[in-house]
Design a protein around this motif. Structure first.
Motif, mmCIF file in Angstrom:
data_model
loop_
_atom_site.group_PDB
_atom_site.id
_atom_site.type_symbol
_atom_site.label_atom_id
_atom_site.label_comp_id
_atom_site.label_asym_id
_atom_site.label_seq_id
_atom_site.Cartn_x
_atom_site.Cartn_y
_atom_site.Cartn_z
ATOM 1 N N GLY A 70 33.076 -6.796 14.867
ATOM 2 C CA GLY A 70 32.309 -6.054 15.860
ATOM 3 C C GLY A 70 31.979 -4.649 15.413
ATOM 4 O O GLY A 70 32.404 -4.191 14.353
ATOM 5 N N GLU A 71 31.201 -3.972 16.243
ATOM 6 C CA GLU A 71 30.818 -2.576 15.975
ATOM 7 C C GLU A 71 32.052 -1.690 15.893
ATOM 8 O O GLU A 71 32.151 -0.850 15.028
ATOM 9 N N ALA A 72 32.984 -1.903 16.811
ATOM 10 C CA ALA A 72 34.226 -1.123 16.800
ATOM 11 C C ALA A 72 35.250 -1.915 15.984
ATOM 12 O O ALA A 72 34.955 -2.338 14.882
ATOM 13 N N ALA A 73 36.406 -2.155 16.535
ATOM 14 C CA ALA A 73 37.447 -2.870 15.794
ATOM 15 C C ALA A 73 37.540 -4.341 16.202
ATOM 16 O O ALA A 73 38.303 -5.080 15.619
ATOM 17 N N GLY A 74 36.762 -4.770 17.171
ATOM 18 C CA GLY A 74 36.868 -6.125 17.693
ATOM 19 C C GLY A 74 35.983 -7.132 16.983
ATOM 20 O O GLY A 74 35.807 -7.097 15.764
ATOM 21 N N THR A 75 35.407 -8.024 17.777
ATOM 22 C CA THR A 75 34.613 -9.131 17.263
ATOM 23 C C THR A 75 33.295 -9.221 17.997
ATOM 24 O O THR A 75 33.243 -9.047 19.218
ATOM 25 N N ARG A 76 32.233 -9.522 17.247
ATOM 26 C CA ARG A 76 30.946 -9.847 17.867
ATOM 27 C C ARG A 76 30.871 -11.368 17.879
ATOM 28 O O ARG A 76 30.920 -12.019 16.831
ATOM 29 N N LEU A 77 30.774 -11.950 19.076
ATOM 30 C CA LEU A 77 30.697 -13.397 19.227
ATOM 31 C C LEU A 77 29.306 -13.764 19.725
ATOM 32 O O LEU A 77 28.846 -13.257 20.750
ATOM 33 N N THR A 78 28.634 -14.636 18.973
ATOM 34 C CA THR A 78 27.332 -15.152 19.380
ATOM 35 C C THR A 78 27.514 -16.621 19.700
ATOM 36 O O THR A 78 28.076 -17.377 18.899
ATOM 37 N N VAL A 79 27.046 -17.026 20.887
ATOM 38 C CA VAL A 79 27.154 -18.410 21.333
ATOM 39 C C VAL A 79 25.746 -18.948 21.517
ATOM 40 O O VAL A 79 24.923 -18.328 22.191
#
Length: 106
Positions: free
Chosen positions: A71-80
């Motif tokens: 992700g942009e920060a420290a997480g995750t970008r999830l595309t469904v």
């Protein structure tokens, strides 16, 4: 199947944790719910970046693709991306109603 409906969200969890939540059936069902009929099956997998599932419905199997990226920060970008069976897509939009809908909670 059509191009499908897609959405993207940012999750406050690392990609490895999101992959595990989607790829382990018990965790996936706790997060997204179970298919209305039958069981979801893995159609393709590219750990930990992409998981494609066939998702049984009364109108035929949908194909659901999960794309996992930092992700942009420290997480995750999830595309469904959810591709419905052709006979569902042929209906008028007012006739297509979600039964349970997607429920995603991080």
């Amino acid at each position: 199947m059509s191009e499908g409906l897609s959405f993207e969200t940012e999750l406050d969890a690392p990609p490895e944790q999101v992959w595990r939540a989607l790829s382990v059936p018990e965790l996936r069902e706790a997060w997204l719910g179970a298919p209305e009929t039958g069981e979801a099956e893995v159609a393709a997998a590219d750990p930990p970046r992409r998981l494609d599932l066939t998702w049984p419905t009364p109108d035929g199997d949908s194909l659901i693709s999960f794309e996992i990226a930092p992700g942009e920060a420290a997480g995750t970008r999830l595309t469904v991306v959810h591709r419905a069976p052709v006979r569902v897509e042929a209906r008028a939009p007012a006739q297509v109603t979600p039964v349970g809908g997607w429920r995603m909670a991080a």
